[in-house]
Design a protein around this motif. Structure first.
Motif, mmCIF file in Angstrom:
data_model
loop_
_atom_site.group_PDB
_atom_site.id
_atom_site.type_symbol
_atom_site.label_atom_id
_atom_site.label_comp_id
_atom_site.label_asym_id
_atom_site.label_seq_id
_atom_site.Cartn_x
_atom_site.Cartn_y
_atom_site.Cartn_z
ATOM 1 N N MET A 4 0.832 -1.187 0.000
ATOM 2 C CA MET A 4 0.000 0.000 0.000
ATOM 3 C C MET A 4 0.864 1.232 0.000
ATOM 4 N N SER A 5 1.034 1.819 -1.132
ATOM 5 C CA SER A 5 1.916 2.975 -1.165
ATOM 6 C C SER A 5 1.185 4.174 -1.745
ATOM 7 N N ASP A 6 1.737 5.314 -1.445
ATOM 8 C CA ASP A 6 1.151 6.534 -1.994
ATOM 9 C C ASP A 6 1.881 6.943 -3.260
ATOM 10 N N ALA B 150 1.779 3.540 -10.114
ATOM 11 C CA ALA B 150 1.096 2.387 -9.530
ATOM 12 C C ALA B 150 1.029 1.230 -10.509
ATOM 13 N N GLY B 151 2.079 1.048 -11.261
ATOM 14 C CA GLY B 151 2.114 -0.103 -12.157
ATOM 15 C C GLY B 151 1.319 0.148 -13.427
ATOM 16 N N HIS C 163 -2.411 1.287 -13.737
ATOM 17 C CA HIS C 163 -2.898 2.598 -13.332
ATOM 18 C C HIS C 163 -2.137 3.702 -14.060
ATOM 19 N N GLU D 121 -7.886 5.660 0.328
ATOM 20 C CA GLU D 121 -6.823 6.650 0.216
ATOM 21 C C GLU D 121 -6.124 6.562 -1.130
ATOM 22 N N VAL E 156 -5.545 4.034 -4.949
ATOM 23 C CA VAL E 156 -6.060 2.985 -5.833
ATOM 24 C C VAL E 156 -5.590 1.609 -5.357
ATOM 25 N N ASP E 157 -4.340 1.559 -4.890
ATOM 26 C CA ASP E 157 -3.816 0.289 -4.402
ATOM 27 C C ASP E 157 -4.591 -0.225 -3.201
ATOM 28 N N GLN E 158 -4.907 0.693 -2.306
ATOM 29 C CA GLN E 158 -5.657 0.305 -1.118
ATOM 30 C C GLN E 158 -7.022 -0.249 -1.531
ATOM 31 N N ALA F 192 -7.770 -1.618 -4.421
ATOM 32 C CA ALA F 192 -7.590 -2.921 -5.077
ATOM 33 C C ALA F 192 -7.346 -4.010 -4.034
ATOM 34 N N ASP F 193 -6.524 -3.708 -3.025
ATOM 35 C CA ASP F 193 -6.249 -4.692 -1.973
ATOM 36 C C ASP F 193 -7.516 -5.061 -1.223
ATOM 37 N N ASN G 105 -9.786 -7.207 -3.401
ATOM 38 C CA ASN G 105 -9.227 -8.543 -3.541
ATOM 39 C C ASN G 105 -9.483 -9.360 -2.268
ATOM 40 N N PHE G 106 -9.278 -8.723 -1.124
ATOM 41 C CA PHE G 106 -9.514 -9.367 0.167
ATOM 42 C C PHE G 106 -10.979 -9.801 0.285
#
Lengths: 258, 105
Positions: A1-3, A7-8, A11, A36, A38-40, A42-43, A46-47
């Motif tokens: 989870m990064s800011d 973002a790969g 994104h 916060e 896009v990664d958060q 997506a995580d 997925n969870f």
């Protein structure tokens, strides 16, 4: 989870500039406000998808457990009944489903690398293979119908006790079973239809969602950096594949040698 | 939320088609193997081998097609916890059924 702003490949920055208002200027339009990053998002999605799949594991797990217990109790009847299944159709269906899992995985890749045509091709192939699976299943179910092997609906004990007297059973050259075994084959077929029927229902739902996705993909969805839907549908589809891998082993294979 | 990108925690690993093709062929080989093995009489080992091959295939699907190998620690923990609870429930149920009528088979 990064800011991190990078973002790969999923994104890109194309979506960033999409919305004009200051609220959306900071992040892609598909990012919900309560996340916060896009990664958060997506995580978290997925969870959540995995939690849903775990409830599915428990659901099918109950069926598998019932099957194992009854197989242990009425072992000879289950062996005899499992020989009614055609391992060739079962193997072919396994092949079809594994291929469809592969095309689905390739669909996720196309979505991640933003290949719209590739994605549509993969989703369509997955759709066709899913239909092929159901078609083969229908052939198998039809044979069971012909032979009166559908408990509660179209079942004849006579077809097991004296197959020669039953037109369809005689055609397949079945050998007669003693009464207690014949009675318990009904339990095998009940579990067979419950398990493969539930699996087929999951396939039907999956195919319906695939149809929806093909239409949306045509309009450019999923290849704009927002891959979550395709990714999570992929998880569902692969899960259904795994259920079949076990169904194939347990229903068709384990008593084949006897 | 650190500013540093931690790549092991990064969601967006893109698995290459080469990996998917290798997994596809492994699954096909596994299927051929399990069908072949089912025709040989191995006594009590037939179900064991069928389930072992099925589990290896399922592992390949979970790790690569479903991408758990490249997913976050949270997802890995969720999957492992789910499998653990599932196996716990199955083994407790089966041990109950098997031990209840102990000696009266």
């Amino acid at each position: 989870m990064s800011d991190s702003p990078i973002a790969g490949p999923a994104h890109g920055h194309g979506a960033l500039a999409e919305a004009g208002d200051p609220h959306h200027g900071e992040h892609p339009s598909y990012q919900r406000h309560h996340f916060e990053t896009v990664d958060q998002q997506a995580d978290a999605t997925n969870f959540a998808m995995w939690l849903f799949l775990l409830t599915e594991v428990m659901f099918f797990g109950g069926l598998f457990t019932a099957y194992l217990i009854y197989r242990n109790w009425y072992y000879p009847a289950f062996v005899a009944a499992s020989h009614q299944l055609d391992v060739r159709w079962g193997s072919l269906n396994t092949l079809v489903l594994i291929l469809s899992s592969f095309t689905m995985a390739m669909g996720v890749w196309c979505s991640e690398t933003r290949r719209r045509n590739g994605l549509m091709l993969c989703l369509t192939l997955t759709f066709i293979l899913g239909m092929a699976f159901l078609g083969i299943k229908t052939i198998e179910y039809h044979e069971k119908w012909e032979k009166h092997h559908i408990p509660g609906l179209h079942y004849s004990l006579q077809s097991f006790l004296d197959p020669a007297s039953d037109e369809a059973a005689a055609k397949y050259g079945d050998s007669p079973l003693p009464l207690d075994m014949a009675r318990h084959t009904e339990l095998y077929f009940f579990l067979y239809f419950a398990m493969t029927g539930m699996h087929a229902l999951h396939m039907i739902i999956g195919i319906a969602i695939l149809g929806f996705m093909i239409v949306r993909a045509r309009a450019g969805a999923y290849t704009n950096g927002h891959v979550t839907f395709v990714e999570n549908f992929g998880l569902y589809w692969h899960f259904v594949d795994i259920v079949w891998i076990y169904l194939f082993a347990l229903l068709y294979l384990i008593s084949r040698h006897q | 939320m650190s500013e540093q990108t931690n790549h092991t925690e990064h969601e967006h690993h893109v698995t290459s088609p080469t990996v998917y093709i290798v997994i596809l062929f492994s699954l096909l080989v596994g299927t051929a193997l399990t069908v072949w093995a089912s025709f040989i009489d191995l006594g009590p080992w037939n179900p064991v081998i069928a389930l072992a091959i099925a589990t290896s295939k399922a592992m390949l699907v979970v790790l690569f097609f479903m991408g758990v190998k490249y997913s976050t620690k949270l997802t890995k923990l969720t999957v492992i916890a789910g499998i653990f609870i599932f196996l716990g429930l199955i083994s407790m149920t089966l041990s109950d059924y098997m031990s209840r009528a102990w000696g009266r088979w």
